[in-house]
Design a protein around this motif. Structure first.
Motif, PDB file in Angstrom:
ATOM      1  N   ILE A  10       0.853  -0.903   0.120  1.00 40.66           N
ATOM      2  CA  ILE A  10      -0.640   0.467   0.332  1.00 40.66           C
ATOM      3  C   ILE A  10       0.955   1.405   0.255  1.00 40.66           C
ATOM      4  O   ILE A  10       1.728   1.103   0.700  1.00 40.66           O
ATOM      5  N   HIS A  14      -2.220   6.375   0.637  1.00 45.57           N
ATOM      6  CA  HIS A  14      -3.371   5.485   0.701  1.00 45.57           C
ATOM      7  C   HIS A  14      -3.366   5.105   2.339  1.00 45.57           C
ATOM      8  O   HIS A  14      -4.962   4.975   2.369  1.00 45.57           O
ATOM      9  N   ILE A  18      -7.301   3.249   4.779  1.00 43.41           N
ATOM     10  CA  ILE A  18      -7.277   1.783   3.917  1.00 43.41           C
ATOM     11  C   ILE A  18      -8.821   1.175   4.873  1.00 43.41           C
ATOM     12  O   ILE A  18      -8.637   1.069   4.258  1.00 43.41           O
TER      13      ILE A  18
END
Length: 72
Positions: A10, A14, A18
């Protein structure tokens, strides 16, 4: 407990989103895979919170180390 997957990791930009319902970075499904709904981590987070537990995700693109999940 530590949980691992075979994902691609990831991106840091971001990480803060999440656990948001329906958040996904998967634009188009590839052969043999779904595009994702963005509900997996949101639901998981909710279940763990309901049991007074904690979840932590440390990830980066290309590196998805196991994530610790702690339950009382």
């Amino acid at each position: 407990m530590k949980v691992s997957d075979t994902g691609s990791g990831i991106a840091q930009e971001h990480i803060h989103r999440i656990y948001d319902p329906f958040f996904t970075t998967k634009n188009k499904p590839t052969t043999g895979h779904s595009g994702g709904t963005g509900l997996g981590l949101s639901v998981t987070y909710g279940i763990i919170q309901e049991h007074a537990g904690k979840i932590r995700v440390d990830s980066a693109p290309g590196a998805a180390p196991p994530s610790p999940w702690n339950f009382p």
